[in-house]
Design a protein around this motif. Structure first.
Motif, PDB file in Angstrom:
ATOM      1  N   VAL A 291      -0.441  -0.278   8.790  1.00 41.68           N
ATOM      2  CA  VAL A 291      -0.003   0.766   7.860  1.00 41.68           C
ATOM      3  C   VAL A 291       0.783   1.848   8.600  1.00 41.68           C
ATOM      4  CG1 VAL A 291      -0.767   2.475   6.180  1.00 41.68           C
ATOM      5  CG2 VAL A 291      -1.980   0.301   6.391  1.00 41.68           C
ATOM      6  N   ILE A 292       0.288   2.240   9.776  1.00 43.47           N
ATOM      7  CA  ILE A 292       0.990   3.279  10.545  1.00 43.47           C
ATOM      8  C   ILE A 292       2.403   2.812  10.894  1.00 43.47           C
ATOM      9  CG2 ILE A 292       0.974   4.649  12.660  1.00 43.47           C
ATOM     10  CD1 ILE A 292      -2.062   4.273  12.747  1.00 43.47           C
ATOM     11  N   VAL A 293       2.481   1.583  11.408  1.00 47.31           N
ATOM     12  CA  VAL A 293       3.797   1.070  11.801  1.00 47.31           C
ATOM     13  C   VAL A 293       4.727   0.985  10.594  1.00 47.31           C
ATOM     14  CG1 VAL A 293       5.018  -0.899  12.754  1.00 47.31           C
ATOM     15  CG2 VAL A 293       2.853  -0.199  13.748  1.00 47.31           C
TER      16      VAL A 293
ATOM     17  N   LEU B 296       0.832  -1.202   0.000  1.00 45.45           N
ATOM     18  CA  LEU B 296       0.000   0.000   0.000  1.00 45.45           C
ATOM     19  C   LEU B 296       0.874   1.263   0.000  1.00 45.45           C
ATOM     20  CD1 LEU B 296      -3.024   0.543   0.181  1.00 45.45           C
ATOM     21  CD2 LEU B 296      -2.751   0.763   2.650  1.00 45.45           C
ATOM     22  N   ILE B 297       1.901   1.223   0.846  1.00 44.76           N
ATOM     23  CA  ILE B 297       2.770   2.397   0.959  1.00 44.76           C
ATOM     24  C   ILE B 297       3.602   2.584  -0.304  1.00 44.76           C
ATOM     25  CG2 ILE B 297       4.771   3.316   2.185  1.00 44.76           C
ATOM     26  CD1 ILE B 297       3.502   1.989   4.695  1.00 44.76           C
ATOM     27  N   LEU B 298       4.110   1.471  -0.816  1.00 43.67           N
ATOM     28  CA  LEU B 298       4.959   1.581  -2.005  1.00 43.67           C
ATOM     29  C   LEU B 298       4.179   2.094  -3.214  1.00 43.67           C
ATOM     30  CD1 LEU B 298       7.351  -1.485  -1.730  1.00 43.67           C
ATOM     31  CD2 LEU B 298       7.736   0.903  -1.136  1.00 43.67           C
TER      32      LEU B 298
ATOM     33  N   ILE C 186       9.729  14.649   2.830  1.00 45.38           N
ATOM     34  CA  ILE C 186       9.047  13.384   2.559  1.00 45.38           C
ATOM     35  C   ILE C 186       8.050  13.084   3.682  1.00 45.38           C
ATOM     36  CG2 ILE C 186       9.332  10.897   2.341  1.00 45.38           C
ATOM     37  CD1 ILE C 186      12.070  11.470   1.072  1.00 45.38           C
ATOM     38  N   ALA C 187       8.530  13.235   4.899  1.00 42.02           N
ATOM     39  CA  ALA C 187       7.697  12.821   6.026  1.00 42.02           C
ATOM     40  C   ALA C 187       6.534  13.773   6.276  1.00 42.02           C
ATOM     41  CB  ALA C 187       8.551  12.693   7.275  1.00 42.02           C
ATOM     42  N   PHE C 188       6.745  15.035   5.990  1.00 42.90           N
ATOM     43  CA  PHE C 188       5.732  16.023   6.369  1.00 42.90           C
ATOM     44  C   PHE C 188       5.107  16.711   5.169  1.00 42.90           C
ATOM     45  CE2 PHE C 188       8.971  15.897   9.801  1.00 42.90           C
ATOM     46  CZ  PHE C 188       8.226  15.070  10.629  1.00 42.90           C
ATOM     47  N   ALA C 189       5.022  15.970   4.060  1.00 39.46           N
ATOM     48  CA  ALA C 189       4.365  16.536   2.882  1.00 39.46           C
ATOM     49  C   ALA C 189       2.848  16.531   3.044  1.00 39.46           C
ATOM     50  CB  ALA C 189       4.775  15.758   1.641  1.00 39.46           C
TER      51      ALA C 189
ATOM     52  N   LEU D  44       8.160   3.062  10.043  1.00 35.69           N
ATOM     53  CA  LEU D  44       9.433   2.347   9.882  1.00 35.69           C
ATOM     54  C   LEU D  44      10.133   2.780   8.595  1.00 35.69           C
ATOM     55  CD1 LEU D  44       8.645  -1.262  11.114  1.00 35.69           C
ATOM     56  CD2 LEU D  44       9.945   0.529  12.252  1.00 35.69           C
ATOM     57  N   ILE D  45       9.351   2.898   7.530  1.00 32.65           N
ATOM     58  CA  ILE D  45       9.952   3.328   6.254  1.00 32.65           C
ATOM     59  C   ILE D  45      10.521   4.736   6.383  1.00 32.65           C
ATOM     60  CG2 ILE D  45       9.378   4.012   3.888  1.00 32.65           C
ATOM     61  CD1 ILE D  45       7.622   1.538   3.733  1.00 32.65           C
ATOM     62  N   THR D  46       9.771   5.612   7.060  1.00 30.78           N
ATOM     63  CA  THR D  46      10.259   6.979   7.262  1.00 30.78           C
ATOM     64  C   THR D  46      11.580   6.974   8.033  1.00 30.78           C
ATOM     65  OG1 THR D  46       7.970   7.660   7.376  1.00 30.78           O
ATOM     66  CG2 THR D  46       9.611   9.261   8.068  1.00 30.78           C
ATOM     67  N   VAL D  47      11.617   6.155   9.092  1.00 28.71           N
ATOM     68  CA  VAL D  47      12.854   6.094   9.877  1.00 28.71           C
ATOM     69  C   VAL D  47      14.011   5.582   9.023  1.00 28.71           C
ATOM     70  CG1 VAL D  47      13.982   4.938  11.798  1.00 28.71           C
ATOM     71  CG2 VAL D  47      11.696   5.829  12.085  1.00 28.71           C
ATOM     72  N   VAL D  48      13.738   4.552   8.215  1.00 29.00           N
ATOM     73  CA  VAL D  48      14.798   4.031   7.342  1.00 29.00           C
ATOM     74  C   VAL D  48      15.301   5.124   6.408  1.00 29.00           C
ATOM     75  CG1 VAL D  48      15.277   2.456   5.438  1.00 29.00           C
ATOM     76  CG2 VAL D  48      14.083   1.630   7.468  1.00 29.00           C
TER      77      VAL D  48
END
Lengths: 323, 325
Positions: free
Chosen positions: B288-290, B89-91, B258-261, B294-298
């Protein structure tokens, strides 16, 4: 007499600040011949560095050369266009700065900083320029110059950095080098080595050298001629022996008296009383009179004009007569 | 350098673990997703069945344990709402956000650095003062308001640019993006500028400060004393020194953008990750949240690593030594 490499005539460099006009260099005249060394001596703020920058055409606003001429090989370089003066700068006239820790760009390799200095003035390919840079490093006594070319400034000690700066100054075989206190920031032992090297190189290549310093003992062993600056003016000028052995201006005498010597061990050093007046607020007449034991009413009346020709002094009551 | 990178990766794995723990338990504490999914009139058996299907009947620590086990195999769980793997979903949404973020950061570099350099080089000039005044507006005005104004002026009043969506996507080397069609670029311009505005202002101020700090330095005067052209002094000697702090900030900006768009994506109906995360939080769609966090942190970890490496390239005094000794 042969044409001097550099002849400065009545140079005036003023800074137009909000607080008023600062006459950092006011009516300064001197000349240096080929292969000769001129010592420009004075305290901080006496205008000696600004004189050096004026010669280089590097006086930044609010400062500006307002009068006089700077004849370099007979050509007046005051008021030349930036492009013309740039062709001379670093090519025919080079400068060495005071603090070797600050003069090299920390993020560029030594090679880059040397090659660009060559290529700014000659259409030479990179490899030839690199070889010339390497030879110049070797010439100033840097061991394994080939490898050192690829180093960054922080990988050198202070003394070595100053040698790099000297090598850069020598790159284009200039006719004149302006050295602004190049040994002040160094250890005494390194200071001696650098002094010796520069002197040797200047004599070998017949380069004229202006050595700016506040340290009389440095110029004593180095220079042919001395100019003593005070508050933007040259107060005394002459050969090293004349000025140091028989100072005519009370200020020069005060400077000499304040150098520690072995003969006067244990006795308190002589000080010149007071401090140099602000250039914004100079006293009337002679700028030195408030600190001078010989001053009288005549000194306050008008600024003394220079007396003498080659040996010159700006004083109404000189310690020795010059003619 | 290798040791540095390995050590950094190990630290990153630890950060990820802590992060997942916090988010997992945090979302658990907020509320029970079952309350949201299941119709209010559902009976107890239906509830139990739904909870069993989602694994929500297990104690929380067991749920976390399962999550970790699956995560090791690259499975971050299925979305409660869409019932497809959350990572998928995220990708799906990631390219749109990356595209927007990349444009915003490029804009902030291409506009910010030249303007900042000029403002620092001629600080007294009128143009420099105008640039600085504008930059104050740039980082004081709230993003959503600027976005609305941009739509009002350029989409509604002037009708020059579209205000919603990604427009037509072009394909190049197997990548679908708005960057490859004129229509797509037209759609991208307003949101990218909106997202970039704050960063442009930041880069302008940073570059100007660097310029003003570096120009009076001895090395500049020495470079000029060598007879270099002013162009070379400014664009080689000074610029390379200024770039050190600017690269650091731009690196952080990429992550932030990216994170705060979210705000920009919401205003311009940009189908990116930001919108997805807001929807997921509203529905307590925990996987989805997790996965998103995680992707954002990566991404932050990777960007920081790249910035550190770039830093060591720009500044020879920085060596990525084995810190900690």
């Amino acid at each position: 007499m042969t044409e001097a490499t550099l002849r400065v005539e009545s140079l005036q460099t003023h800074f137009f600040t909000k607080a008023g006009i600062v006459k950092a260099v006011d009516d300064v005249s001197f000349s240096v011949a080929r292969g000769k060394i001129l010592g420009l001596v004075g305290e901080s703020g006496s205008g000696k560095t600004v004189t050096g920058f004026s010669i280089m055409g590097l006086v930044d606003p609010p400062g500006r050369i307002v009068g006089g001429r700077i004849l370099f090989n007979g050509q007046d370089i005051v008021g030349l266009s930036e492009d013309r003066i740039r062709e001379i700068r670093g090519n025919r006239i080079a400068m060495i700065f005071q603090d070797p820790m600050m003069t090299l760009n920390p993020v560029l390799k030594v090679e880059t900083q040397m090659v660009e200095a060559i290529r700014a003035h000659a259409d030479i390919d990179r490899l030839t320029a690199r070889n010339r840079a390497r030879d110049a490093l070797g010439q100033v006594g840097i061991p394994s110059p080939e490898e050192r070319l690829d180093a960054y400034p922080h990988q050198f000690s202070g003394g070595m950095r100053q040698r790099v700066a000297i090598a850069i100054a020598l790159l284009n075989k200039p006719d004149l080098i302006v050295a602004d206190e190049p040994t002040t920031a160094l250890d005494v032992t390194i200071q001696g080595q650098i002094l010796y090297e520069i002197q040797k190189l200047a004599r070998e290549t017949k380069t004229a050298l202006i050595w700016i310093t506040h340290d009389l003992s440095v110029v004593a062993s180095l220079a042919d001629e001395i100019c003593v600056m005070y508050a933007g003016r040259i107060v005394e000028r002459g050969s090293v022996d004349e000025v140091l052995d028989r100072p005519a201006h009370p200020y020069t005498a005060g400077l000499i008296g304040s150098v520690p010597s072995r003969n006067a061990k244990g006795t308190p050093l002589v000080q010149i009383p007071g401090v140099m007046p602000s250039l914004l607020n100079l006293p009337s007449g002679c700028a030195f009179r408030q600190r001078c034991a010989r001053a009288d009413d005549a000194c306050a009346a008008a600024a003394p004009e220079p007396v003498g020709a080659r040996r010159q002094v700006r004083c109404i009551h000189p310690l020795t007569e010059v003619a | 350098m290798t040791v540095f990178i390995i050590r950094r990766l190990m630290q990153s794995a630890f950060v990820l673990l802590i992060m997942s723990l916090l988010v997992f338990f945090g979302v658990y504490a907020i509320g029970d997703p079952v309350e949201i999914f299941i119709a209010a009139d559902a009976d107890q058996i239906e509830r139990e069945r739904a909870m069993q299907a989602l694994g929500l009947d297990q104690p929380i620590w067991a749920q976390y344990g399962f999550f970790l086990l699956n995560a090791m195999r690259g499975d971050l769980g299925r979305s409660f709402v869409f019932n497809i793997p959350s990572i998928e979903l995220i990708l799906q949404r990631l390219p749109a956000t990356l595209e927007l973020a990349a444009c915003a950061v490029t804009l902030s570099v291409l506009v910010g650095i030249p303007l900042g350099m000029y403002a620092g080089y001629r600080p007294q000039s009128r143009i420099a003062k105008a640039i600085m005044a504008t930059s104050i507006a740039g980082f004081s005005l709230p993003t959503f308001w600027v976005g609305l104004m941009l739509i009002l002026v350029f989409a509604v009043q002037l009708g020059w640019l579209p205000s919603t969506g990604r427009g037509q996507l072009g394909e190049f080397l197997g990548i679908h993006s708005s960057l490859f069609t004129l229509d797509g670029l037209a759609h991208l311009l307003l949101p990218a500028f909106n997202l970039a505005l704050f960063n442009i202002s930041l880069v302008i101020r940073l570059t100007r400060a660097g310029m003003r700090e570096n120009m009076p330095m001895d090395y500049v005067k020495f470079a000029r004393a060598k007879g270099l052209t002013q162009r070379r002094v400014v664009f080689v000697h000074v610029l390379k020194n200024i770039m050190i702090p600017v690269v650091t900030v731009i690196g952080l900006e990429i992550g932030q953008v990216i994170a705060f768009a979210v705000v920009t994506e919401t205003i311009f109906a940009w189908p990116g990750m930001g919108k997805l995360i807001i929807d997921s939080i509203n529905r307590l769609d925990r996987p989805v949240i997790v996965a998103y966090l995680l992707i954002t942190v990566v991404m932050f970890i990777v960007i920081n690593l790249v910035v550190d490496i770039l830093y060591s390239i720009l500044d020879p005094r920085v060596r990525l030594a084995d810190a900690g000794h």
